[in-house]
Design a protein around this motif. Structure first.
Motif, short mmCIF file in Angstrom:
data_model
loop_
_atom_site.label_atom_id
_atom_site.label_comp_id
_atom_site.label_asym_id
_atom_site.label_seq_id
_atom_site.Cartn_x
_atom_site.Cartn_y
_atom_site.Cartn_z
N ALA A 463 8.23 11.36 16.48
CA ALA A 463 7.00 10.83 15.86
C ALA A 463 5.96 10.54 16.94
CB ALA A 463 7.32 9.55 15.10
N VAL A 504 -3.99 5.48 6.64
CA VAL A 504 -3.37 4.20 6.23
C VAL A 504 -1.86 4.40 6.06
CG1 VAL A 504 -3.23 2.44 4.43
CG2 VAL A 504 -5.46 3.30 5.14
N SER A 505 -1.49 5.48 5.37
CA SER A 505 -0.06 5.70 5.10
C SER A 505 0.70 5.91 6.41
CB SER A 505 0.14 6.93 4.21
OG SER A 505 -0.64 6.81 3.06
N ALA A 508 0.92 2.66 8.31
CA ALA A 508 1.79 1.68 7.64
C ALA A 508 3.26 2.04 7.81
CB ALA A 508 1.44 1.59 6.16
N ILE A 509 3.57 3.33 7.78
CA ILE A 509 4.98 3.73 7.84
C ILE A 509 5.47 3.85 9.29
CG2 ILE A 509 6.62 5.58 7.26
CD1 ILE A 509 4.65 6.10 4.81
N PHE A 510 4.71 4.54 10.12
CA PHE A 510 5.21 4.84 11.47
C PHE A 510 4.75 3.85 12.54
CE2 PHE A 510 4.96 8.97 9.21
CZ PHE A 510 6.31 9.22 9.15
N GLY A 511 3.89 2.94 12.18
CA GLY A 511 3.36 2.01 13.18
C GLY A 511 4.40 1.02 13.67
N TYR A 513 4.85 -2.53 14.25
CA TYR A 513 4.27 -3.85 13.98
C TYR A 513 5.29 -4.66 13.21
CZ TYR A 513 3.46 -1.82 9.35
OH TYR A 513 3.64 -1.22 8.13
N GLY A 514 4.96 -5.90 12.96
CA GLY A 514 5.88 -6.76 12.20
C GLY A 514 6.78 -7.54 13.13
N LEU B 16 -2.93 6.26 -2.70
CA LEU B 16 -2.41 5.36 -1.65
C LEU B 16 -1.36 4.42 -2.25
CD1 LEU B 16 -2.74 4.53 1.31
CD2 LEU B 16 -4.39 2.84 0.58
N ILE B 19 1.82 6.42 -2.82
CA ILE B 19 2.52 6.73 -1.57
C ILE B 19 3.21 5.48 -1.01
CG2 ILE B 19 2.17 7.37 0.87
CD1 ILE B 19 -0.06 9.25 -0.06
N LEU B 20 2.47 4.38 -0.99
CA LEU B 20 3.05 3.16 -0.41
C LEU B 20 4.18 2.62 -1.27
CD1 LEU B 20 -0.11 1.34 1.03
CD2 LEU B 20 1.44 2.94 2.16
N LEU B 27 12.25 2.77 1.78
CA LEU B 27 12.59 2.13 3.06
C LEU B 27 13.24 0.75 2.91
CD1 LEU B 27 9.40 3.19 5.06
CD2 LEU B 27 11.68 4.15 5.22
N LEU B 162 6.97 -2.99 2.43
CA LEU B 162 6.84 -1.88 3.37
C LEU B 162 6.41 -2.41 4.75
CD1 LEU B 162 6.77 1.26 3.75
CD2 LEU B 162 4.34 1.12 3.30
N LEU B 163 5.61 -3.45 4.74
CA LEU B 163 5.14 -4.02 6.00
C LEU B 163 6.30 -4.57 6.84
CD1 LEU B 163 1.99 -5.97 4.75
CD2 LEU B 163 2.06 -3.75 5.88
N ARG B 164 7.40 -4.90 6.16
CA ARG B 164 8.57 -5.43 6.87
C ARG B 164 9.58 -4.32 7.21
NH1 ARG B 164 12.46 -6.19 9.13
NH2 ARG B 164 13.82 -8.00 9.27
N HIS B 166 9.10 -0.93 7.21
CA HIS B 166 8.59 0.40 7.56
C HIS B 166 9.36 1.03 8.72
CE1 HIS B 166 6.50 -0.87 11.27
NE2 HIS B 166 6.58 -2.03 10.68
N SER B 167 9.86 0.18 9.63
CA SER B 167 10.53 0.75 10.81
C SER B 167 11.88 1.38 10.47
CB SER B 167 10.71 -0.32 11.88
OG SER B 167 11.46 -1.39 11.35
N TRP B 169 12.24 3.87 8.75
CA TRP B 169 12.07 5.30 8.49
C TRP B 169 12.94 6.14 9.43
CZ3 TRP B 169 10.59 8.77 12.16
CH2 TRP B 169 10.00 8.26 13.32
#
Lengths: 527, 345
Positions: A463, A504-505, A508-511, A513-514, B16, B19-20, B27, B162-164, B166-167, B169
């Motif tokens: 990625a 955005v997608s 949000a997915i590959f970033g 953060y958190g 959007l 998708i999200l 995830l 997803l904000l929590r 997402h990693s 993936w």
């Protein structure tokens, strides 16, 4: 402010900015600046107010001194019609040498006053880790290194008679503490930014969407590429004994990518947010990794800082009276050849010393600055050799392989110098670089899959590679300049929206953060 | 042009969102083969959506979902029940789970496992997630999150998981795809099957504490649970499960405080530690701390009868549909139990 908070904050400012009557837009910017500074802490707000106050108070005397020093009879004739009685009084006659000395003293006093907090903060930062990776958050001093330079630039321009004094403290505050560029710059010139801040702006679809895309692209670079690469960078830097040889070579590439994505990402966010407000900030990068020499690189990287030091330090110093005296004396002596170059070289070394000190007063940053100066001087001294080579082989300059060689050479030299950032102990960097040539184990280990032990899994490396390729492709398309690409995207609403959705997608997915990440921290915001 | 722009914005927002939402679902941990405890809170809605109501609601931490088996309680006492518990759940989380449950049904009795009363802070972000991610988005969930969050957590990541997650993936597994849209319950009405067998370390003595008082925050939420039950005419019962081991010691001082609280508000409090009627022994522990299914069965049979005698002495018989549903639940429980028993042989 976290990423989401900044996005929400910018959206709220944008909404208010275009909803209020045009004459109240400055008030919205003022309130936004205050709120943004307060979000970083009361100290940050006080610091911006302090720097603005210093610049404002100094500007009164400097303007008076400048008017005397720079006004020619013609200028006076032109300005007399529009000048106030006070101005008329001060422009009555040209300055005497004593007055000139006094006015210079006023400027120096004003600059000391404006930059003192920056110097103090730099001195205090000596107590912290000198590595950019392990410093505490910038906290209350957020962006001081940027906005104090903008404020001092304002004073110098005022002294040089290039601009007129800002008579409103609040307007000066809006300029100094303009929220999109307070954290990372770009370092703004008063003549370029202030007129925009004070004029009314109407909402324009193209500005809003292109600004939003630029902001999102900045977040993509920062969160998907920079912060991911920094995971591996941190792993290598944390154990220099363990990771030598190939790992250091890899670190040079990886950190170059990380700092580029981090800094340009931050600047894209600032420029995007400003553009949405219909305010254009100066570009800070011009595809620096395409540079074929170190000198060219520094004209394309952090352009506003480079221009600041060139305009306000390098040029004035190289043509200053002491420099001219040195040059004159050398030209009369047996060192005639060097006599011409010496003032330039001394100014160059001093400018790079200051640039290093701007990054931090610890030895690693000073060495970083001086290394850059050394490389530029060496290149200059070797230029006759290079010229002879090109005379013999006139076609080589147009050869793509040669040019690629130059680009890669510049990238590696800059990258090798840049890793001075990473270790607080300035001696670790040369040792690490030496290991590239002598530590065979590190190379073997890296190619044996050792890169998977650096905190990133194979999919994450992939990625990252895709992210880097995207950045490279977009920089080739030259989206920034009002070129074809931007017009194609912003004039087609559906395409614009699809680009926004994709950014955005992907972020949000590959970033990165958190939990476990501080996505609001930028490497350059620690300088 | 204006229409085009508006259409583009609406289309982009819908795309959007889709998708999200898809990636959020993909995830989020599925809690099917690993950390199954994370599935407990969300599984309640399978029952709720089918309109099933329960006579008893158990609330609490591992002492609730590891000690009370609704299927066995049904078998022994003919009472319907559900356990809404999660690992290291705090009293405030139990309170909001109670409010959440009351949106769907009104049980006659709420049984609160009291071990959580000794905690005034959340265990960690990970445990908060196990307790709160499964809750449906509602005012109660938001309040539960606000009450549970530590400083470095943000509310929005509970609303948009997803904000929590997402990693994740880069570590997706087969089960993330398999259970993307549909999944089977891992629990038996909130009871999580525990099969291990390790007796507690009897040599290990409890650690001495500096302060034996129960945290104010825990008592504050116990008050809220009590008042909530009182307002709705629900009987509140306090219970300490029969487990007792080194790190999870129920101190006499705590017990005295809970007993005092129960007396003050005329609540029933059952401390099942050392209960001869239940007869818990070393073989009833899964890992030296938590009960295995044998211990849970003993506890459920006993406590089901206690509740029946005290609160449902003359309850009307259940309808045929309820009996059929609960027979299925009991069969399902025994299938899992037998699977394990056969595996052991």
């Amino acid at each position: 402010m976290s990423t989401l908070e900044f996005v929400g904050f910018t959206a709220a400012v944008l909404l208010l900015y275009y909803l209020v009557p045009r004459r109240a837009q400055s008030a919205v910017l003022l309130a936004a600046n205050v709120f943004y500074c307060l979000s970083a802490g009361l100290l940050c707000l006080l610091s911006v107010i302090g720097v603005t106050t210093a610049a404002f108070c100094s500007s009164v005397k400097i303007e008076r001194a400048a008017a005397k020093e720079h006004a020619t009879p013609q200028e006076r004739a032109v300005t007399k019609e529009h000048a106030t009685p006070q101005e008329r009084a001060v422009t009555k006659e040209r300055a005497t040498p004593q007055e000139r000395k006094k006015s210079r003293r006023t400027l120096v006093f004003g600059l000391v006053f404006t930059l003192s907090s920056l110097v103090l903060v730099k001195l205090f930062s000596l107590l912290e880790s000198a590595s950019v990776l392990f410093r505490e958050s910038e906290g209350g001093t957020l962006g001081l290194a940027f906005y104090s330079l903008s404020a001092s630039g304002y004073l110098i321009d005022l002294y040089r008679g290039k601009i007129r004094r800002e008579k409103s403290f609040l307007k000066l505050f809006i300029f100094v503490g303009f929220f999109p560029c307070i954290r990372l710059g770009p370092i703004s010139r008063y003549s370029q930014l202030s007129p925009q801040l004070n004029k009314p702006h109407a909402p324009v679809w193209e500005n809003i969407v292109s600004g939003a895309i630029r902001m999102l692209w900045g977040y993509f670079k920062k969160l998907v590429v920079a912060d991911t690469a920094l995971v591996a960078v941190r792993a290598i830097v944390a154990e220099p004994q363990k990771y030598g040889g190939g790992y250091i070579f890899f670190l040079i590439i990886l950190y170059s990518v990380a700092i580029y994505a981090d800094f340009t990402g931050g600047i894209d966010i600032a420029l995007g947010a400003s553009r949405m407000l219909d305010i254009s900030l100066a570009e800070n990068f011009d595809r620096p990794f395409s540079s074929e020499s170190v000198r060219e690189y520094w004209k394309r990287w952090h352009i506003t800082l480079g221009a600041y030091f060139t305009d306000y330090v390098f040029y004035p110093l190289s043509i200053s009276r002491p420099m001219r005296a040195i040059s004159k004396r050398l030209r009369k002596s047996k060192y005639k050849k060097i006599g011409k170059k010496m003032p330039v070289y001394i100014a160059l070394v001093f400018t790079w010393f200051l640039t290093g000190a701007w990054h931090g007063l610890s030895p690693n940053f000073i060495l970083w600055g001086l290394s850059n100066a050394a490389v530029i001087i060496a290149a200059q001294e070797l230029s006759p050799l290079s010229a002879r080579f090109h005379q013999k082989h006139p076609t080589v300059n147009n050869n793509a392989v040669w040019r690629l060689f130059c680009v890669v050479r510049t990238f590696l030299i800059i990258g090798a110098i840049r890793i001075f950032d990473l270790w607080g102990n300035a001696l670790t960097t040369p040792r690490a670089i030496a290991s590239i040539f002598f530590d065979a184990r590190g190379w073997k280990d890296l190619f044996g899959g050792g890169f998977l032990s650096l905190g990133l899994s194979l999919p994450e490396w992939i990625a990252l590679a895709v992210g880097v390729a995207l950045i490279f492709a977009v920089s080739k398309l030259d989206f920034k300049k009002d070129g074809k690409m931007r017009n194609i995207v912003t004039r087609r609403p559906l395409l614009t929206m699809l680009v926004i959705v994709a950014l955005v997608s992907a972020t949000a997915i590959f970033g990165s953060y958190g939990v476990g990440f501080d996505e609001s921290s930028f490497i350059y915001s620690q300088f | 042009m204006r229409k085009k722009r508006i259409f583009s914005i609406v289309f982009a927002l819908a795309l959007l969102g889709a998708i999200l939402a898809f990636f959020s679902r993909l995830l989020m941990p599925k809690h099917v083969s690993m950390v199954r405890e994370g599935a407990l809170v969300g599984e309640y809605y399978i029952e709720a959506d089918e309109g099933r109501e329960h006579q008893i609601l158990f609330l609490g931490d591992c002492e609730a979902y590891g000690c009370f088996i609704p299927a066995i309680i049904w078998e022994a006492s003919g009472l319907t029940s559900y356990v809404r518990g999660s690992p290291a759940a705090r009293v405030w989380q139990s309170y909001y789970l109670l409010l959440d449950t009351l949106e769907y049904e009104k049980p006659d009795v709420v049984v609160l496992s009291v071990f959580a009363l000794c905690h005034g802070d959340a265990q960690s972000e990970a445990y908060n997630r196990l307790a709160l991610d499964g809750m449906r988005l509602s005012k109660n969930k938001i309040n539960a999150v606000k009450a549970s969050m530590s400083e470095d957590e943000i509310l929005i990541s509970y609303i948009f998981p997803l904000l929590r997650y997402h990693s994740r993936w880069s570590e997706l597994r087969r089960e993330d795809i398999d259970y993307l849209f549909a999944r089977e319950a891992v629990s038996h009405n909130g009871y999580l099957f525990e099969s291990g067998s390790r007796a507690p370390d009897t040599e290990q003595s409890p650690e001495e504490l500096f302060d034996y008082s129960l945290p104010d925050r825990a008592i504050e939420y116990l008050d809220k649970i009590r008042l909530c039950c009182e307002e709705r005419g629900i009987a509140l019962v306090l219970v300490k499960s029969p487990t007792q081991s080194g790190h999870y010691w129920w101190y006499d001082e705590w017990d005295a405080r809970v007993r005092e609280y129960a007396e003050r508000y005329r609540l029933d409090y059952y401390n099942l530690i050392g209960s001869e009627e239940i007869g818990i022994d070393g073989g009833d522990y899964a890992d030296g701390v938590h009960l295995n299914f044998l211990g849970a069965e003993k506890t459920s049979r006993y406590f089901g009868k206690v509740l029946k005698e005290k609160y449902f002495p003359s309850a009307a018989p259940h309808g045929e549909e309820t009996k059929r549903v609960w027979k299925d639940k009991l069969d399902k429980y025994y299938i899992e139990r037998n699977k394990f028993s056969e595996g052991e042989k």
